[in-house]
Design an enzyme around this catalytic site. Structure first.
Site, PDB file in Angstrom:
ATOM      1  CG  HIS A 158      -2.037  -0.930   1.295  1.00 51.09           C
ATOM      2  ND1 HIS A 158      -2.184  -2.180   1.506  1.00 51.09           N
ATOM      3  CD2 HIS A 158      -3.317  -0.581   0.640  1.00 51.09           C
ATOM      4  CE1 HIS A 158      -3.182  -2.628   1.174  1.00 51.09           C
ATOM      5  NE2 HIS A 158      -3.982  -1.832   0.696  1.00 51.09           N
TER       6      HIS A 158
ATOM      7  CE  LYS B 193      -3.576  -0.670   5.141  1.00 51.04           C
ATOM      8  NZ  LYS B 193      -5.058   0.071   5.547  1.00 51.04           N
TER       9      LYS B 193
HETATM   10  P1  NAD Z   1      -8.314   9.554   5.616  1.00 56.83           P
HETATM   11  O1  NAD Z   1      -7.531   9.819   6.880  1.00 56.83           O
HETATM   12  O2  NAD Z   1      -7.946  10.182   4.254  1.00 56.83           O
HETATM   13  O3  NAD Z   1      -9.893   9.995   6.022  1.00 56.83           O
HETATM   14  C1  NAD Z   1     -10.576   9.662   7.193  1.00 56.83           C
HETATM   15  C2  NAD Z   1     -11.353  10.739   7.198  1.00 56.83           C
HETATM   16  O4  NAD Z   1     -12.181  10.799   8.535  1.00 56.83           O
HETATM   17  C3  NAD Z   1     -10.636  12.188   7.736  1.00 56.83           C
HETATM   18  O5  NAD Z   1     -10.970  13.369   6.794  1.00 56.83           O
HETATM   19  C4  NAD Z   1     -10.679  12.411   9.175  1.00 56.83           C
HETATM   20  O6  NAD Z   1     -10.806  13.802   9.400  1.00 56.83           O
HETATM   21  C5  NAD Z   1     -12.164  11.670   9.303  1.00 56.83           C
HETATM   22  N1  NAD Z   1     -12.677  11.795  10.608  1.00 56.83           N
HETATM   23  C6  NAD Z   1     -11.776  11.035  11.571  1.00 56.83           C
HETATM   24  N2  NAD Z   1     -12.676  11.018  12.757  1.00 56.83           N
HETATM   25  C7  NAD Z   1     -13.940  11.489  12.457  1.00 56.83           C
HETATM   26  C8  NAD Z   1     -15.163  11.664  13.202  1.00 56.83           C
HETATM   27  N3  NAD Z   1     -15.185  11.471  14.519  1.00 56.83           N
HETATM   28  N4  NAD Z   1     -16.156  12.343  12.433  1.00 56.83           N
HETATM   29  C9  NAD Z   1     -16.051  12.618  11.224  1.00 56.83           C
HETATM   30  N5  NAD Z   1     -14.969  12.338  10.528  1.00 56.83           N
HETATM   31  C10 NAD Z   1     -13.719  11.811  10.993  1.00 56.83           C
HETATM   32  O7  NAD Z   1      -8.281   8.049   5.238  1.00 56.83           O
HETATM   33  P2  NAD Z   1      -8.710   7.065   4.246  1.00 56.83           P
HETATM   34  O8  NAD Z   1      -7.661   6.639   3.172  1.00 56.83           O
HETATM   35  O9  NAD Z   1      -9.943   7.675   3.343  1.00 56.83           O
HETATM   36  O10 NAD Z   1      -9.015   5.770   4.791  1.00 56.83           O
HETATM   37  C11 NAD Z   1     -10.093   5.913   5.939  1.00 56.83           C
HETATM   38  C12 NAD Z   1     -10.427   4.277   6.469  1.00 56.83           C
HETATM   39  O11 NAD Z   1     -10.821   3.620   5.381  1.00 56.83           O
HETATM   40  C13 NAD Z   1      -8.739   3.747   6.606  1.00 56.83           C
HETATM   41  O12 NAD Z   1      -9.161   2.885   7.984  1.00 56.83           O
HETATM   42  C14 NAD Z   1      -8.496   2.737   5.609  1.00 56.83           C
HETATM   43  O13 NAD Z   1      -7.764   1.593   5.709  1.00 56.83           O
HETATM   44  C15 NAD Z   1      -9.949   2.633   5.149  1.00 56.83           C
HETATM   45  N6  NAD Z   1     -10.377   1.802   3.570  1.00 56.83           N
HETATM   46  C16 NAD Z   1     -11.153   0.941   3.640  1.00 56.83           C
HETATM   47  C17 NAD Z   1     -11.170   0.590   2.368  1.00 56.83           C
HETATM   48  C18 NAD Z   1     -12.449  -0.437   2.019  1.00 56.83           C
HETATM   49  O14 NAD Z   1     -12.644  -0.892   1.041  1.00 56.83           O
HETATM   50  N7  NAD Z   1     -12.663  -1.163   3.301  1.00 56.83           N
HETATM   51  C19 NAD Z   1     -10.458   1.176   1.183  1.00 56.83           C
HETATM   52  C20 NAD Z   1      -9.817   2.227   1.307  1.00 56.83           C
HETATM   53  C21 NAD Z   1      -9.518   2.457   2.817  1.00 56.83           C
END
Ligand code: NAD
Length: 268
Positions: free
Chosen positions: A154, A158
């Site tokens: 990744h 990450k």
């Molecule tokens: P990121 O850090 O870019 O985004 C996370 C967002 O959540 C941020 O904007 C943050 O400010 C916000 N946030 C945090 N706490 C919050 C709250 N209490 N209320 C509202 N917003 C809040 O991260 P990302 O790359 O978008 O990934 C997010 C998660 O999704 C990670 O755990 C990642 O591993 C996961 N992910 C899962 C998949 C899947 O297919 N399941 C795919 C990609 C990423």
């Protein structure tokens, strides 16, 4: 169907906003961000990379849950657990893509799932969902002579390892073998490890650049090796799967569902 996005300015949050706006049958109910986020007040249409909609990102999570037929959550484990409590209070179906969830975090989702549909998947892409099903199948066909190793790569941002998808593939392989990943998983090897323990499922983690997500499951025996590989080149595949899951919750009952349930692959 009105779909809300918590964490709407994150890498995935923005993709989700765009996907909801582009999907027939889906309507954007709103988006929230954490207190102090620079995205607060920013127009959701602009966050999605398009034109302004006249609605900005807020911190009013309760109002979002009340206005939504389903909420999509790709944030952090701590935030997701708080969102699960609100989903329970407002009886709102929840689609969770957040990874790095601990067993108590997953227990919170399980409790919510007694009341509403919850879709929880470490990887929402159709291709990886198929890879999970194939991994379970292949592990059940190939005997313990085939060592199972899972390799993932990744991007450099990450924060959790191995990836939730890699662990999900490990769970699928363990299910195929009829064993528990918690007993047989080897997440790290370092130093004088001794020979490979028979029957274990090994993990290797690579991090760098802008890699969206590569996963391989390797079945290695004396004389041959079978490798199943998936490579994601755009986060849009995860957003597409998550919106599909949110629409699917409309006709689903309470329960903790996976993407394999959403795609009807559970018994394949
Ligand atoms: P990121 O850090 O870019 O985004 C996370 C967002 O959540 C941020 O904007 C943050 O400010 C916000 N946030 C945090 N706490 C919050 C709250 N209490 N209320 C509202 N917003 C809040 O991260 P990302 O790359 O978008 O990934 C997010 C998660 O999704 C990670 O755990 C990642 O591993 C996961 N992910 C899962 C998949 C899947 O297919 N399941 C795919 C990609 C990423």
């Amino acid at each position: 169907m009105k779909i809300g996005v918590v964490g709407c300015s994150g890498r995935m949050g923005r993709m989700l906003l765009k996907e909801i706006l582009d999907t027939p049958g889906a309507q954007l109910a709103g988006g929230t961000e954490r207190p102090g986020s620079p995205a607060l007040g920013v127009d959701l249409g602009v966050l999605a990379g398009g034109t302004a909609l006249g609605v900005g990102a807020t911190t009013d999570t309760r109002a979002l849950f009340e206005a939504s037929d389903a909420v999509i959550d790709f944030t952090s484990p701590e935030a997701t657990v708080a969102h699960a409590r609100l989903a329970e209070e407002t009886r709102t179906p929840l689609v969770v893509g957040t990874t790095g969830m601990t067993p108590p975090d997953v227990a919170a989702l399980r409790a919510l799932a007694n009341r509403v549909p919850v879709v929880f998947a470490p990887n929402m892409s159709v291709g990886v969902t198929l890879l999970m099903a194939l991994t379970e199948r292949v592990a059940s066909i190939l005997g313990p002579d085939y060592d199972i190793e899972i390799v993932e790569m990744h991007h450099r941002h990450k924060v959790d390892a191995p990836s939730g998808t890699a662990l999900g593939l490990g769970e699928a392989a363990a299910a195929g073998r009829g064993i528990e990943l918690s007993d047989m998983g080897v997440r790290v090897r370092d130093g004088h490890t001794g020979p490979r323990e028979p029957g274990t499922i090994g993990f290797a983690t690579l991090r760098g650049g802008d890699v969206v997500g590569d996963h391989s499951v390797i079945f290695a025996a004396e004389g041959e090796r079978l490798e199943l590989t998936h490579k994601a080149s755009s986060r849009a595949v995860f957003a597409k799967g998550a919106v599909r899951a949110a629409l699917w919750t409309r006709d689903a009952g309470p329960g903790l569902w996976s993407m394999r349930d959403v795609l009807g692959l559970k018994d394949s």
